[in-house]
Design a protein around this motif. Structure first.
Motif, PDB file in Angstrom:
ATOM      1  N   ARG A   1      59.514 -19.280 -70.208  1.00  0.00           N
ATOM      2  CA  ARG A   1      60.218 -19.865 -71.363  1.00  0.00           C
ATOM      3  C   ARG A   1      60.202 -21.393 -71.282  1.00  0.00           C
ATOM      4  N   GLU A   2      60.471 -21.919 -70.090  1.00  0.00           N
ATOM      5  CA  GLU A   2      60.496 -23.383 -69.940  1.00  0.00           C
ATOM      6  C   GLU A   2      59.114 -23.985 -70.155  1.00  0.00           C
ATOM      7  N   SER A   3      58.075 -23.305 -69.659  1.00  0.00           N
ATOM      8  CA  SER A   3      56.721 -23.839 -69.841  1.00  0.00           C
ATOM      9  C   SER A   3      56.360 -23.895 -71.323  1.00  0.00           C
ATOM     10  N   GLN A   4      56.887 -22.939 -72.099  1.00  0.00           N
ATOM     11  CA  GLN A   4      56.566 -22.874 -73.528  1.00  0.00           C
ATOM     12  C   GLN A   4      57.298 -23.933 -74.352  1.00  0.00           C
ATOM     13  N   ASP A   5      58.147 -24.712 -73.694  1.00  0.00           N
ATOM     14  CA  ASP A   5      58.790 -25.856 -74.352  1.00  0.00           C
ATOM     15  C   ASP A   5      58.134 -27.178 -73.978  1.00  0.00           C
ATOM     16  N   GLN A   6      57.141 -27.119 -73.078  1.00  0.00           N
ATOM     17  CA  GLN A   6      56.519 -28.355 -72.588  1.00  0.00           C
ATOM     18  C   GLN A   6      55.413 -28.821 -73.532  1.00  0.00           C
ATOM     19  N   PRO A   7      55.164 -30.135 -73.564  1.00  0.00           N
ATOM     20  CA  PRO A   7      54.208 -30.669 -74.543  1.00  0.00           C
ATOM     21  C   PRO A   7      52.737 -30.508 -74.167  1.00  0.00           C
ATOM     22  N   ASP A   8      52.430 -30.377 -72.859  1.00  0.00           N
ATOM     23  CA  ASP A   8      51.021 -30.343 -72.461  1.00  0.00           C
ATOM     24  C   ASP A   8      50.822 -29.403 -71.280  1.00  0.00           C
ATOM     25  N   ASP A   9      49.547 -29.169 -70.950  1.00  0.00           N
ATOM     26  CA  ASP A   9      49.203 -28.204 -69.907  1.00  0.00           C
ATOM     27  C   ASP A   9      49.791 -28.561 -68.545  1.00  0.00           C
ATOM     28  N   GLN A  10      49.737 -29.842 -68.193  1.00  0.00           N
ATOM     29  CA  GLN A  10      50.232 -30.238 -66.864  1.00  0.00           C
ATOM     30  C   GLN A  10      51.722 -29.942 -66.725  1.00  0.00           C
ATOM     31  N   ALA A  11      52.497 -30.292 -67.738  1.00  0.00           N
ATOM     32  CA  ALA A  11      53.939 -30.048 -67.679  1.00  0.00           C
ATOM     33  C   ALA A  11      54.244 -28.548 -67.711  1.00  0.00           C
ATOM     34  N   ALA A  12      53.504 -27.814 -68.537  1.00  0.00           N
ATOM     35  CA  ALA A  12      53.719 -26.369 -68.617  1.00  0.00           C
ATOM     36  C   ALA A  12      53.365 -25.691 -67.305  1.00  0.00           C
ATOM     37  N   ASP A  13      52.266 -26.115 -66.685  1.00  0.00           N
ATOM     38  CA  ASP A  13      51.843 -25.543 -65.408  1.00  0.00           C
ATOM     39  C   ASP A  13      52.896 -25.811 -64.328  1.00  0.00           C
ATOM     40  N   ALA A  14      53.452 -27.020 -64.334  1.00  0.00           N
ATOM     41  CA  ALA A  14      54.478 -27.350 -63.342  1.00  0.00           C
ATOM     42  C   ALA A  14      55.715 -26.472 -63.529  1.00  0.00           C
ATOM     43  N   SER A  15      56.108 -26.236 -64.779  1.00  0.00           N
ATOM     44  CA  SER A  15      57.272 -25.382 -65.045  1.00  0.00           C
ATOM     45  C   SER A  15      57.002 -23.947 -64.596  1.00  0.00           C
ATOM     46  N   ARG A  16      55.808 -23.433 -64.925  1.00  0.00           N
ATOM     47  CA  ARG A  16      55.479 -22.044 -64.579  1.00  0.00           C
ATOM     48  C   ARG A  16      55.364 -21.868 -63.072  1.00  0.00           C
ATOM     49  N   ALA A  17      54.866 -22.888 -62.377  1.00  0.00           N
ATOM     50  CA  ALA A  17      54.669 -22.796 -60.928  1.00  0.00           C
ATOM     51  C   ALA A  17      55.981 -22.759 -60.162  1.00  0.00           C
ATOM     52  N   ALA A  18      57.080 -23.089 -60.844  1.00  0.00           N
ATOM     53  CA  ALA A  18      58.377 -23.094 -60.163  1.00  0.00           C
ATOM     54  C   ALA A  18      58.863 -21.690 -59.836  1.00  0.00           C
ATOM     55  N   ALA A  19      58.323 -20.673 -60.514  1.00  0.00           N
ATOM     56  CA  ALA A  19      58.779 -19.293 -60.289  1.00  0.00           C
ATOM     57  C   ALA A  19      58.154 -18.731 -59.020  1.00  0.00           C
ATOM     58  N   PRO A  20      58.910 -17.923 -58.278  1.00  0.00           N
ATOM     59  CA  PRO A  20      58.343 -17.298 -57.078  1.00  0.00           C
ATOM     60  C   PRO A  20      57.320 -16.228 -57.442  1.00  0.00           C
ATOM     61  N   GLU A  21      56.383 -15.955 -56.542  1.00  0.00           N
ATOM     62  CA  GLU A  21      55.375 -14.902 -56.721  1.00  0.00           C
ATOM     63  C   GLU A  21      55.983 -13.545 -56.410  1.00  0.00           C
ATOM     64  N   ALA A  22      55.647 -12.537 -57.207  1.00  0.00           N
ATOM     65  CA  ALA A  22      56.037 -11.167 -56.862  1.00  0.00           C
ATOM     66  C   ALA A  22      55.340 -10.733 -55.574  1.00  0.00           C
ATOM     67  N   ARG A  23      54.148 -11.282 -55.353  1.00  0.00           N
ATOM     68  CA  ARG A  23      53.378 -11.022 -54.126  1.00  0.00           C
ATOM     69  C   ARG A  23      53.233 -12.355 -53.388  1.00  0.00           C
ATOM     70  N   PRO A  24      54.252 -12.748 -52.620  1.00  0.00           N
ATOM     71  CA  PRO A  24      54.268 -14.098 -52.045  1.00  0.00           C
ATOM     72  C   PRO A  24      53.184 -14.342 -50.998  1.00  0.00           C
ATOM     73  N   ASN A  25      52.566 -13.291 -50.467  1.00  0.00           N
ATOM     74  CA  ASN A  25      51.557 -13.482 -49.429  1.00  0.00           C
ATOM     75  C   ASN A  25      50.149 -13.658 -49.984  1.00  0.00           C
ATOM     76  N   VAL A  26      50.012 -13.666 -51.319  1.00  0.00           N
ATOM     77  CA  VAL A  26      48.699 -13.946 -51.899  1.00  0.00           C
ATOM     78  C   VAL A  26      48.393 -15.415 -51.674  1.00  0.00           C
ATOM     79  N   SER A  27      47.225 -15.686 -51.106  1.00  0.00           N
ATOM     80  CA  SER A  27      46.836 -17.079 -50.893  1.00  0.00           C
ATOM     81  C   SER A  27      45.820 -17.465 -51.947  1.00  0.00           C
ATOM     82  N   GLU A  28      45.970 -18.644 -52.493  1.00  0.00           N
ATOM     83  CA  GLU A  28      45.035 -19.118 -53.502  1.00  0.00           C
ATOM     84  C   GLU A  28      43.807 -19.692 -52.809  1.00  0.00           C
TER      85      GLU A  28
END
Length: 573
Positions: free
Chosen positions: A543-570
């Motif tokens: 929801r917060e990412s969908q209020d952001q003006p651009d991709d960088q801000a939206a990505d930062a908001s979305r990245a704040a949420a924890p992973e359901a699978r926290p042991n996945v490594s990027e």
């Protein structure tokens, strides 16, 4: 009739699959549980090969649950003169509608409004005639021409001055996540070992050839080695990352293009057909989706988090602005029930505009024992899968049988039509409304008996899920016991589509669903609370990412949420 128990993906089968990964020697290991990976596993298994499919997260957790949910020929590709792509896609659409997945893939009509006098109707009619002739009108009606008055009767929601006439034509649609899941379960039915939350962390080698993969169970951290004659990389937008991990030089590059869709209630647009609208960049679809409309899509470059692409305020504004150009009563942000963003894996071309990049797929043997496939579109997944297995033939001992998946119905297809005719009897037997039974049949086909059998002796499971009445409680139990769901997110976003179909986006039914899952997966109260907390954080971040003006801000908001699978490594990008 299909026997769903052979493809059961419950907790006890998960342990058995782990043991087999470490002890068996496979002909093929397929990396990636999207539609292409699932299709490749099915193609290989039905050719008689020993196959393992591993997915780091959940089946369809990437692009394959975030598409426009269409099986379509790609009308706009005719203008780009991609005739072979359109013909191929229309053949696949026809196969899905009639033989392979009639329970999951359904006809859907679209109105194409005409806005220019004299030239546009003959020009568009010629394109649609070609479309129909190439296979677009085999089992669905062909194009129908309408006056402005006729079009407005069909779509009263349109502004009177938004069109001078229209043409109606047909394509097909499916719940993409459920379809992908069913392809994977069908592969398991034919002997493939299918395991989610299983991430490839390294490649095995014998001299100069790839001889398998090292995988990690991201739920508990265990690792094992999986030996195979060949490995196929079906990871979509992650193709380049896996390529780097393998140490092999890729033959093509993949670019991620972000497509955003919004979901609005059915009563906000009064129409008895979908719409296809031209924009300055591409086309915009208004797609019927049960009690909703899906409006999309955007087409922009994305270079940030591949697992969680984020929609921005400007993406949503773009969709609203373009659809409101033709609607008499404009849609607003308050009308939106759900939003989702997905990434198309496009083959990088010379053009910088993602909507111009080819939707053709590419397959290459990038190293001895390693094949990569990318590009393409959801509709042609089966063709892509066959090409990928063919490319691996040189690394396989013995003669490779030809692909037969054009004659292999997915689980739930056999017996589906007879059950549709028996809807009233089924409804009476289980004490359900016939409408409910039809909904179940269009999600499970003839596996509906397996689903409803879970409620024997537990009639409360045949009651709707609190705050999500389109779904029964038994469906949540079945998702955990038969469909490989390991986390609350898997059920609320992919086994069901609650996360995009209700304004609360799953938050209001999260605890009830978690408790039902917990019965199957052995969760204690602390685990249930954690699953609910992680899911709520995901929704909040989106929801917060969908209020952001651009991709960088939206990505930062979305990245704040924890992973359901926290042991996945990027993978390192």
């Amino acid at each position: 009739m299909a026997d769903g128990s052979l493809a059961r993906m419950g907790p006890e089968h998960r342990e058995e699959a782990w043991q087999r990964l470490g002890s068996d020697t496979f002909d093929l290991v397929v990396i990636g549980g999207g539609v292409v990976g699932a299709g490749t596993a099915l193609d290989a298994a039905t050719r008689g090969l020993r196959v393992a499919l591993v997915e780091a997260r959940d089946l369809a957790s990437g692009t394959s649950s975030r598409s426009s949910k269409l099986f379509h020929g790609g009308l706009r590709y005719l203008e780009q003169l991609e005739f072979s792509l359109v013909r191929e896609a229309l053949r696949e659409r026809e196969l899905m509608l009639t033989k392979i997945a009639p329970h999951l893939v359904k006809p859907v009509s679209f109105l194409y409004p005409l806005t220019h006098r004299f030239w546009e109707r003959p020009y568009t009619a010629a394109g649609l005639l070609l479309y129909d002739t190439m296979g677009g009108a085999r089992s669905v009606p062909g194009q129908k021409h309408l006056t402005r008055a006729g079009a407005l009767r069909m779509v009263p929601a349109l502004k009177r001055d938004a069109l001078i006439g229209a043409i109606r034509y047909y394509d097909a649609q499916a719940d993409d996540a459920r379809h992908t899941l069913t392809v994977a379960r069908t592969a398991a039915h034919y002997g493939a070992v299918v395991r989610t939350s299983t991430q490839v962390v390294d490649f095995l080698r014998e001299a100069d050839r790839v001889s398998g993969v090292r995988v990690r169970d991201v739920e508990d951290g265990r690792e094992t080695e999986v030996n195979a004659q060949a490995v196929i990389n079906c990871t979509g937008v992650w193709t380049d990352e896996l390529q780097r991990l393998s140490g092999s030089r890729g033959r093509f590059r993949v670019r991620a293009s972000k497509g955003v869709h919004i979901v609005v209630p059915r009563d906000r647009i009064v129409a008895e057909t979908g719409l296809i609208l031209r924009t300055e960049k591409s086309v915009l679809f208004v797609i019927p989706w049960r009690n909703h409309w899906i409006v999309g899509t955007t087409d922009t470059d994305w270079n940030l988090d591949l697992a969680h692409p984020a929609a921005t305020r400007s993406d949503i504004d773009y969709l609203l602005e373009h659809v409101n150009q033709v609607l008499a009563t404009p849609l607003t942000h308050d009308d939106i029930e759900g939003v989702y963003a997905g990434l198309r894996p496009l083959l990088a071309g010379e053009s910088e505009e993602t909507s111009k990049l080819s939707r053709e797929h590419a397959v290459a043997r990038v190293a001895p024992g390693l094949v990569a496939i990318a590009g393409g579109k959801y509709t042609t997944y089966r063709v892509m899968a066959a090409d990928a297995v063919d490319a691996a033939a040189v690394d396989l001992s013995g003669r490779l049988q030809p692909s037969i998946t054009d004659r292999v119905p997915l689980l739930g297809a056999d017996g589906y039509y007879a059950l549709v005719n028996q809807t009233d009897q089924l409804a009476s037997r289980y004490g359900l409304h016939p409408y409910r039974v039809r909904h179940l049949l269009d999600r499970y086909g003839s596996l509906v008996h397996d689903v409803l059998a879970m409620a024997e002796g537990r009639p409360e499971l045949l009651r709707p899920l609190p705050a999500a009445p389109d779904y029964l409680r038994v469906e949540v139990v079945y998702a955990a016991s038969h469909e490989g769901a390991l986390h609350l997110e898997d059920v609320l976003t992919r086994r069901t589509r609650i996360s995009i179909e209700y304004p609360h986006r799953g938050v209001d039914c999260a605890e009830a669903a978690a408790r039902l899952m917990g019965e199957v997966l052995g969760w204690d109260d602390a685990t249930i609370a954690h699953e609910v907390e992680v899911y709520q954080a995901r929704v909040q971040a989106e929801r917060e990412s969908q209020d952001q003006p651009d991709d960088q801000a939206a990505d930062a908001s979305r990245a704040a949420a924890p992973e359901a699978r926290p042991n996945v490594s990027e993978p390192v990008r």
